[in-house]
Design a protein around this motif. Structure first.
Motif, PDB file in Angstrom:
ATOM      1  N   LEU A  75       5.189   4.323   8.340  1.00  0.00           N
ATOM      2  CA  LEU A  75       4.845   3.268   7.384  1.00  0.00           C
ATOM      3  C   LEU A  75       3.917   2.272   8.074  1.00  0.00           C
ATOM      4  O   LEU A  75       4.368   1.345   8.738  1.00  0.00           O
ATOM      5  CB  LEU A  75       6.105   2.579   6.883  1.00  0.00           C
ATOM      6  N   TRP A 135       3.420   2.083   0.173  1.00  0.00           N
ATOM      7  CA  TRP A 135       3.914   0.713   0.214  1.00  0.00           C
ATOM      8  C   TRP A 135       4.734   0.224  -0.965  1.00  0.00           C
ATOM      9  O   TRP A 135       5.475  -0.747  -0.815  1.00  0.00           O
ATOM     10  CB  TRP A 135       2.724  -0.233   0.447  1.00  0.00           C
ATOM     11  N   VAL A 154       6.853  -5.885   0.774  1.00  0.00           N
ATOM     12  CA  VAL A 154       5.455  -5.842   1.176  1.00  0.00           C
ATOM     13  C   VAL A 154       4.667  -5.141   0.085  1.00  0.00           C
ATOM     14  O   VAL A 154       4.992  -4.018  -0.293  1.00  0.00           O
ATOM     15  CB  VAL A 154       5.284  -5.090   2.511  1.00  0.00           C
ATOM     16  N   TRP A 155       3.646  -5.791  -0.421  1.00  0.00           N
ATOM     17  CA  TRP A 155       2.839  -5.231  -1.491  1.00  0.00           C
ATOM     18  C   TRP A 155       1.642  -4.493  -0.908  1.00  0.00           C
ATOM     19  O   TRP A 155       1.045  -4.917   0.095  1.00  0.00           O
ATOM     20  CB  TRP A 155       2.352  -6.328  -2.428  1.00  0.00           C
ATOM     21  N   ALA A 156       1.238  -3.419  -1.570  1.00  0.00           N
ATOM     22  CA  ALA A 156       0.131  -2.607  -1.067  1.00  0.00           C
ATOM     23  C   ALA A 156      -1.165  -3.396  -0.982  1.00  0.00           C
ATOM     24  O   ALA A 156      -1.960  -3.214  -0.056  1.00  0.00           O
ATOM     25  CB  ALA A 156      -0.062  -1.383  -1.969  1.00  0.00           C
ATOM     26  N   VAL A 159      -1.390  -5.461   2.195  1.00  0.00           N
ATOM     27  CA  VAL A 159      -1.610  -4.597   3.354  1.00  0.00           C
ATOM     28  C   VAL A 159      -3.095  -4.230   3.444  1.00  0.00           C
ATOM     29  O   VAL A 159      -3.708  -4.285   4.516  1.00  0.00           O
ATOM     30  CB  VAL A 159      -0.746  -3.330   3.267  1.00  0.00           C
TER      31      VAL A 159
END
Length: 290
Positions: A75, A135, A154-156, A159
């Motif tokens: 990840l 994610w 955690v949002w894509a 990221v």
């Protein structure tokens, strides 16, 4: 098929940076490059819906290509310069931006790369390795206790913004993986995390504390009257950031509190510019004796 997301930003889901037709951890026949590109396009559109995202993408000076992250069992996401010397700040030694996988139990992050030439600061194209489908799921059982009060999702899109910021610094020739403290690991992680936290703030998401996991920052707002070591260090790092990328720093600092309540760039800018509004505080001119 490969597609353009913005000026200087493209994507290509046909193969990883290693040349593999599918990432590791994906069974034969189960990799759909078109599905990946559709997901990246949606995630990138979310980034561009935020003024912070538009500032960062607009500051990219050389081509940035987004490709699938190479291992679906890990990840993570990653950004790298295609020419490290050009992406590194002029005159600065090159540092390891992450640990070398083959040397387990050895920390290279933030340490100088032996015999590597100093940066030229000319800028270089960059690569972002990112898969948005990794994610949306909850990653925290691997990283921390399930019921901890400091964990958050955690949002894509954040990221992707985090990695695009790293890539942008490389294209501008100001990337610095010099090691720093307080859990940030490297200087470029501080600038990227700070920017992404301003982005989070607009969406009312929790503020990330540092580069180690995704703990919530306990005291999110930068208080200019606090003098604890972390705040003093962060102010110095913010001043360095404005010296290297004044256009990006000032654009983020200009965002009003109604748009992004958390904004260290905005809070620190008066102290960085000084009383004269254009540089460090200057001593009053001495009067000549008559």
């Amino acid at each position: 098929m490969p597609g353009e997301l913005a000026p200087n930003v493209t994507m290509d889901g046909r193969h990883t940076a290693e040349g593999r037709r599918r990432p590791r951890g994906v069974e034969p026949g189960h990799w759909d490059s078109q599905r990946w590109e559709d997901a990246v396009a949606r995630t990138f559109a979310r980034v561009m819906s935020n003024r912070v995202g538009r500032i960062v993408v607009g500051a990219i000076a050389r081509p940035v290509r987004i490709v699938p992250f190479p291992d679906h069992n890990d990840l993570n996401a990653f950004a790298s310069s295609n020419f490290n010397r050009g992406g590194t700040l002029r005159g600065e030694p090159q540092f390891y931006c992450s640990d070398i996988r083959r040397t387990r139990n050895v920390v290279e992050t933030g340490r100088p790369i032996p015999r590597a030439p100093r940066g030229t600061g000319r800028g270089a194209s960059a690569l972002v390795e990112f898969t948005p489908m990794l994610w949306p799921r909850d990653p925290f059982p691997r990283l921390m206790p399930r019921r901890t009060t400091t964990a958050f999702r955690v949002w894509a899109d954040e990221v992707l913004l985090h990695e695009i910021f790293h890539a942008m610094e490389s294209t501008r020739g100001v990337s610095s993986c010099r090691g720093i403290g307080f859990g940030y690991d490297t200087y470029t992680e501080f600038t990227s995390i700070t920017t992404t936290n301003v982005y989070r703030s607009h969406f009312h998401r929790p503020i990330r504390d540092n580069h180690h996991g995704f703990n919530r920052r306990v005291s999110p707002l930068l208080n200019p009257f606090q003098t604890d070591p972390r705040r003093v260090a962060e102010l110095a790092w913010l001043a360095r950031w404005r010296g290297m990328l004044p256009d990006v720093f000032d654009a983020i600092a200009a965002l009003p509190a109604s748009y992004a309540p958390y904004n260290p760039c905005r809070d620190a800018r008066p102290r960085i510019l000084g009383a004269n509004g254009g540089g460090p505080p200057q001593a009053a001119p001495r009067r000549l004796a008559r």
